[in-house]
Scaffold this motif. Sequence first.
Motif, short mmCIF file in Angstrom:
data_model
loop_
_atom_site.label_atom_id
_atom_site.label_comp_id
_atom_site.label_asym_id
_atom_site.label_seq_id
_atom_site.Cartn_x
_atom_site.Cartn_y
_atom_site.Cartn_z
N CYS A 79 7.50 16.27 5.75
CA CYS A 79 8.61 15.42 5.30
C CYS A 79 8.08 14.18 4.59
CB CYS A 79 9.49 15.01 6.47
SG CYS A 79 10.28 16.39 7.32
N VAL A 80 8.92 13.59 3.74
CA VAL A 80 8.52 12.42 2.96
C VAL A 80 9.59 11.35 3.07
CG1 VAL A 80 7.93 11.55 0.65
CG2 VAL A 80 7.28 13.88 1.30
N SER A 81 9.17 10.10 3.30
CA SER A 81 10.12 8.98 3.25
C SER A 81 9.50 7.82 2.49
CB SER A 81 10.54 8.54 4.66
OG SER A 81 9.46 7.96 5.37
N HIS A 82 10.35 7.17 1.68
CA HIS A 82 9.96 5.99 0.91
C HIS A 82 10.96 4.88 1.21
CE1 HIS A 82 6.96 7.84 -1.81
NE2 HIS A 82 7.68 8.93 -1.63
N GLN A 83 10.46 3.68 1.48
CA GLN A 83 11.32 2.52 1.67
C GLN A 83 10.80 1.37 0.81
OE1 GLN A 83 12.19 1.48 5.85
NE2 GLN A 83 11.03 3.32 6.41
N LEU A 84 11.70 0.76 0.05
CA LEU A 84 11.34 -0.41 -0.76
C LEU A 84 12.50 -1.40 -0.70
CD1 LEU A 84 9.48 -1.94 -2.70
CD2 LEU A 84 10.53 -0.65 -4.58
N GLU A 115 7.73 -0.71 2.22
CA GLU A 115 7.36 -1.98 1.61
C GLU A 115 8.53 -2.95 1.68
OE1 GLU A 115 5.21 -1.93 -2.24
OE2 GLU A 115 5.51 0.25 -2.13
N ASN A 116 8.20 -4.22 1.95
CA ASN A 116 9.18 -5.30 1.91
C ASN A 116 8.55 -6.50 1.22
OD1 ASN A 116 10.41 -7.79 4.11
ND2 ASN A 116 11.59 -6.83 2.50
N HIS A 117 9.17 -6.94 0.11
CA HIS A 117 8.63 -8.05 -0.68
C HIS A 117 9.70 -9.13 -0.82
CE1 HIS A 117 5.23 -5.51 -1.53
NE2 HIS A 117 6.04 -4.58 -1.98
N ASN A 118 9.27 -10.39 -0.70
CA ASN A 118 10.21 -11.51 -0.68
C ASN A 118 9.73 -12.67 -1.54
OD1 ASN A 118 12.06 -10.72 1.78
ND2 ASN A 118 9.96 -10.30 2.40
N GLU A 128 11.42 -13.49 7.75
CA GLU A 128 10.53 -12.88 8.76
C GLU A 128 10.53 -11.38 8.52
OE1 GLU A 128 10.47 -12.24 13.55
OE2 GLU A 128 11.21 -14.15 12.79
N THR A 129 9.35 -10.81 8.29
CA THR A 129 9.27 -9.39 7.99
C THR A 129 8.27 -8.71 8.92
OG1 THR A 129 8.80 -7.76 6.24
CG2 THR A 129 7.62 -9.86 6.11
N THR A 130 8.69 -7.59 9.50
CA THR A 130 7.87 -6.88 10.47
C THR A 130 7.89 -5.38 10.18
OG1 THR A 130 8.66 -8.50 12.09
CG2 THR A 130 7.39 -6.66 12.95
N PRO A 131 7.05 -4.92 9.24
CA PRO A 131 6.93 -3.48 9.04
C PRO A 131 6.01 -2.89 10.12
CG PRO A 131 5.55 -4.64 7.47
CD PRO A 131 6.25 -5.69 8.29
N GLN A 132 6.37 -1.71 10.64
CA GLN A 132 5.60 -1.13 11.75
C GLN A 132 5.42 0.37 11.55
OE1 GLN A 132 7.52 -2.41 15.58
NE2 GLN A 132 8.92 -3.37 14.13
N LEU A 133 4.26 0.86 11.95
CA LEU A 133 3.97 2.29 11.95
C LEU A 133 3.57 2.71 13.37
CD1 LEU A 133 1.67 2.80 8.81
CD2 LEU A 133 4.04 3.55 9.06
N GLU A 134 4.16 3.81 13.84
CA GLU A 134 3.71 4.44 15.07
C GLU A 134 3.42 5.89 14.72
OE1 GLU A 134 6.11 4.06 18.59
OE2 GLU A 134 6.75 2.03 18.02
N ILE A 135 2.15 6.26 14.74
CA ILE A 135 1.74 7.59 14.27
C ILE A 135 1.11 8.35 15.42
CG2 ILE A 135 0.30 8.85 12.64
CD1 ILE A 135 0.47 6.37 10.81
N SER A 143 1.75 4.39 4.91
CA SER A 143 1.36 3.00 4.64
C SER A 143 2.58 2.10 4.81
CB SER A 143 0.78 2.86 3.23
OG SER A 143 1.78 3.07 2.26
N HIS A 144 2.29 0.83 5.08
CA HIS A 144 3.35 -0.16 5.16
C HIS A 144 2.77 -1.50 4.74
CE1 HIS A 144 1.18 -0.97 8.78
NE2 HIS A 144 2.02 -1.85 9.26
N GLY A 145 3.64 -2.34 4.22
CA GLY A 145 3.17 -3.65 3.78
C GLY A 145 4.32 -4.59 3.51
N ALA A 146 3.97 -5.87 3.49
CA ALA A 146 4.98 -6.90 3.24
C ALA A 146 4.32 -8.08 2.55
CB ALA A 146 5.62 -7.35 4.55
N THR A 147 5.08 -8.73 1.67
CA THR A 147 4.61 -9.96 1.03
C THR A 147 5.75 -10.97 1.03
OG1 THR A 147 5.29 -9.21 -1.18
CG2 THR A 147 3.01 -8.75 -0.51
N THR A 148 5.39 -12.23 1.15
CA THR A 148 6.35 -13.33 1.03
C THR A 148 5.67 -14.43 0.25
OG1 THR A 148 7.35 -12.78 3.17
CG2 THR A 148 7.78 -14.97 2.28
N GLY A 149 6.32 -14.88 -0.83
CA GLY A 149 5.71 -15.92 -1.65
C GLY A 149 6.76 -16.66 -2.45
N ARG A 150 6.29 -17.41 -3.43
CA ARG A 150 7.18 -18.20 -4.28
C ARG A 150 7.15 -17.64 -5.69
NH1 ARG A 150 9.39 -22.25 -1.46
NH2 ARG A 150 8.25 -22.98 0.34
#
Length: 198
Positions: A79-84, A115-118, A128-135, A143-150
């Motif tokens: 199965c495949v899942s994408h989140q943005l 992915e979560n970008h702000n 506040e961003t909390t991406p999590q993987l339980e494998i 993969s998972h990732g997050a960025t927060t910037g200006r």
Amino acid sequence: MGYGNYRDPFVGRRPDHVVGAGEKLELMFVVLPGESRDIDVAIDLVGEGAEVSLKGLYLCGGEERVNFRILMHHRAGGCVSHQLFNGIAGGSSRVTFDGRIIVAPDAQQTEAYQENHNIVLSEGAHVETTPQLEIYADDVKCSHGATTGRLDEDALFYMRTRGVPEAEAKVLQMISFLAAVTPEDRKEEVEKAVNQIV
């Protein structure tokens, strides 16, 4: 390999969406200025070849409270899942993104991406961003990732030296940032909302 820590997140709760073998699910979330939302979504991929795509954007310029809780449970293999999710927070808004992907022991050859970008526009805004993987499977691509910037000051300076007014330069940068998650039929609405925030 043992999977003693594996637990079923849907015990006592039904998933909002169950995606079977060969099925595809696409969901899009749009939160515009002035809207406070709690978005809680649980998805269960139960059949081989199931695919899920989640996209979201949020624009907060005042006192909005926006909370995303996303649970993606891969139960079957292949199965495949994408989140943005991309968002902009200004004013005194508060945004939380809590995303969890769980890959069950039998879900070999899973592909799961989150992915979560702000962009934060003001000192009073909070993200506040909390991406999590339980494998719990061995053969996966996740993969998972997050960025927060200006806003990018160099890009704003470049545009201003080319004669673009500062407010317009900010609008262009924000529209570009949101482009990957903006539905084609809502581009004009999103552009108006970005102008409203600026």
